[in-house]
Scaffold this motif. Structure first.
Motif, short mmCIF file in Angstrom:
data_model
loop_
_atom_site.label_atom_id
_atom_site.label_comp_id
_atom_site.label_asym_id
_atom_site.label_seq_id
_atom_site.Cartn_x
_atom_site.Cartn_y
_atom_site.Cartn_z
N ILE A 94 -47.74 -64.88 5.02
CA ILE A 94 -48.87 -64.30 5.74
C ILE A 94 -48.47 -64.12 7.20
O ILE A 94 -48.00 -65.06 7.84
CB ILE A 94 -50.11 -65.20 5.63
N GLN A 95 -48.64 -62.93 7.73
CA GLN A 95 -48.26 -62.67 9.12
C GLN A 95 -49.44 -62.82 10.08
O GLN A 95 -49.25 -63.16 11.24
CB GLN A 95 -47.69 -61.25 9.23
N SER A 96 -50.62 -62.57 9.60
CA SER A 96 -51.80 -62.58 10.47
C SER A 96 -52.34 -63.99 10.67
O SER A 96 -52.55 -64.74 9.72
CB SER A 96 -52.89 -61.69 9.85
N ASP A 97 -52.56 -64.36 11.95
CA ASP A 97 -53.18 -65.65 12.25
C ASP A 97 -54.59 -65.72 11.67
O ASP A 97 -55.02 -66.78 11.19
CB ASP A 97 -53.24 -65.88 13.76
N ALA A 98 -55.31 -64.61 11.73
CA ALA A 98 -56.69 -64.57 11.22
C ALA A 98 -56.71 -64.85 9.72
O ALA A 98 -57.57 -65.58 9.23
CB ALA A 98 -57.32 -63.22 11.52
N ARG A 158 -59.20 -63.79 -1.50
CA ARG A 158 -60.16 -63.37 -0.49
C ARG A 158 -59.51 -62.60 0.65
O ARG A 158 -60.05 -61.60 1.13
CB ARG A 158 -60.89 -64.60 0.10
N ILE A 159 -58.33 -63.05 1.08
CA ILE A 159 -57.70 -62.39 2.22
C ILE A 159 -56.95 -61.13 1.83
O ILE A 159 -56.54 -60.36 2.69
CB ILE A 159 -56.74 -63.33 2.97
N ASN A 160 -56.73 -60.95 0.53
CA ASN A 160 -56.04 -59.75 0.09
C ASN A 160 -56.97 -58.56 0.00
O ASN A 160 -56.59 -57.50 -0.48
CB ASN A 160 -55.37 -60.00 -1.28
N LYS A 161 -58.18 -58.74 0.48
CA LYS A 161 -59.14 -57.65 0.55
C LYS A 161 -59.47 -57.37 2.02
O LYS A 161 -59.55 -58.29 2.83
CB LYS A 161 -60.43 -58.03 -0.18
N PRO A 162 -59.66 -56.12 2.37
CA PRO A 162 -60.04 -55.81 3.75
C PRO A 162 -61.41 -56.41 4.09
O PRO A 162 -62.30 -56.43 3.24
CB PRO A 162 -60.11 -54.27 3.76
N MET A 163 -61.54 -56.90 5.29
CA MET A 163 -62.81 -57.45 5.75
C MET A 163 -63.50 -56.42 6.63
O MET A 163 -62.98 -56.03 7.69
CB MET A 163 -62.58 -58.74 6.54
#
Length: 416
Positions: free
Chosen positions: A211-215, A260-265
């Motif tokens: 995962i690259q994104s801190d969020a 959950r994170i594999n979907k756009p928020m």
């Protein structure tokens, strides 16, 4: 006798709670490091334990909120209560008569199938002779006799009646025979100065799951933390004190959180930067030319522009946060264009034997716009509302990838 003030009581409670949380973060870290075939236990055989290939790793976790002048944590000293109480606990586990380990042979056999790790946020000290002698013994630089000499020197009180608790822990430890001590020291290790355990856990999440994104790492961390906590609470509440997780158990939790994170928020924004000359936008020009809106209709033009910018900003954030893969983005855009093409073709196909007059062409374009506006899109299984869906089609129109008039490509100077 004076009572402790509520403020002091709160400090004590905060210290304990921080210790409990720190222990759970260590458990979470070990869950993230789990290998196939391992079992991770929590508050069962020790603060945390790991079973793998007939070897059990006993992990004691010690935490302090105290700090020294430079802001760092105090050292783990050679007569630190945390150090010697931990070792004392392990001595009691190893020599537990209730587990039928009365003989030295059984005790050494138990140690042989064990490892012992003390994890703490306390700092390492060059003057801690205990850690130093353990390291030197394990690197064959010191003998078990040297170990005994160093440890016995830690007890400076002559009167046994005045021995401290730590003195008693040391005496109990050095009271074991040479074979026992040698085997135990070979299985003993320390992990100190683990100050930012939350950062360590999040870095492990990013590294293990690429995962690259801190969020996104934050989202997975919060998801795992809350779900594991809840599962443990439910487990204990049902009367089951055995809390352990297999590789598949942990995989199930992480898979749900990663899904959950594999979907756009979808995001909302307090402010959106709109272009200065709103009526110079390609998509607005097209709508004005079709008679869908009129020059000077600022309220409607601003509203449609906000839809476009809102979708564009979401798309930008999805890409930057790696919530939407390039292949998924391209597939989404291609699908939008295909939906538009089918509807555009439908409304611009003349009835058999009928000619398309200018009025009919204009109506066909408006009907195309009206039907497009009713579409609610989805991207990577995430549904988009009408604002974002309309905004996506306005963006494509602004990029001159789609249009409304039958001759929109030639009218707006677009080559085939």
């Amino acid at each position: 006798m004076s009572k402790s003030s509520p403020y002091i009581d709160n400090l004590s409670a905060a210290d304990k709670q921080a210790g409990f949380d720190y222990q759970f973060y260590v458990f979470l870290l070990k869950c993230l490091e789990i290998k196939t075939g391992q079992i991770i236990g929590y508050e069962e055989k020790d603060d945390v334990h790991i079973e793998y290939n007939n070897v059990t790793t006993y992990i004691q976790v010690k935490h302090t909120i105290a700090s020294v002048k430079n802001g760092s944590r105090p050292n783990l000293t050679q007569k630190d209560t945390d150090l010697w109480k931990t070792i004392s606990n392990w001595v009691n586990i190893i020599n537990d008569p209730n587990s039928k380990r009365n003989s030295g042979t059984d005790q050494i056999k138990f140690i042989d199938g064990s490892e012992f790790i003390l994890i703490s946020n306390k700092s390492f000290s060059d003057t801690n002779t205990v850690i130093d002698i353990v390291d030197k013994f394990n690197s064959a630089k010191k003998t078990i006799r040297d170990v005994r000499t160093i440890l016995n020197m830690l007890i400076t009180e002559i009167d046994p009646g005045k021995y401290s608790e730590v003195d008693k822990y040391i005496l109990s430890f050095t009271g074991q025979n040479d074979a026992w001590l040698s085997k135990f020291l070979s299985k003993l290790s320390f992990t100190l100065e683990e100050n930012n355990i939350i950062k360590t856990v999040k870095n492990q999440i990013k590294e293990r799951y690429m995962i690259q994104s801190d969020a996104q790492a934050d989202d997975v961390f919060n998801c795992l933390f809350s779900n594991l906590k809840t599962d443990i609470y439910n487990h204990v509440s049902s009367g089951n004190r055995s809390i352990n997780f297999t590789y598949d158990d942990v995989k199930g939790f992480t898979a749900a959180c990663l899904y959950r994170i594999n979907k756009p928020m979808v995001r909302t924004y307090q402010t959106l930067d709109l272009p200065e000359n709103l009526e110079d936008q390609n998509f607005i020009k097209q709508l004005i030319d079709m008679g869908d809106i009129h020059t000077g209709d600022t309220e409607t033009i601003v509203q449609y522009t906000r839809f476009k910018v809102l979708m564009a900003q979401n798309m930008k954030d999805w890409e930057q946060n790696h919530e939407l893969l390039p292949t998924s983005k391209n597939a989404f855009i291609d699908n939008c264009i295909l939906k538009w093409k089918n509807i555009h073709t439908k409304h611009h196909r003349p009835p058999f034997g009928d000619a398309l007059t200018e009025d009919k062409l204009r109506k066909a374009g408006l009907d195309c716009i009206d039907e497009i506006r009713l579409i609610e899109l989805s991207v990577s299984e995430v549904s988009l509302d009408s604002m974002l869906s309309n905004g996506q089609f306005y963006s494509l129109s602004d990029e001159l990838k789609i249009g409304w008039a039958h001759d929109w490509k030639t009218r707006y100077f677009i080559d085939e």
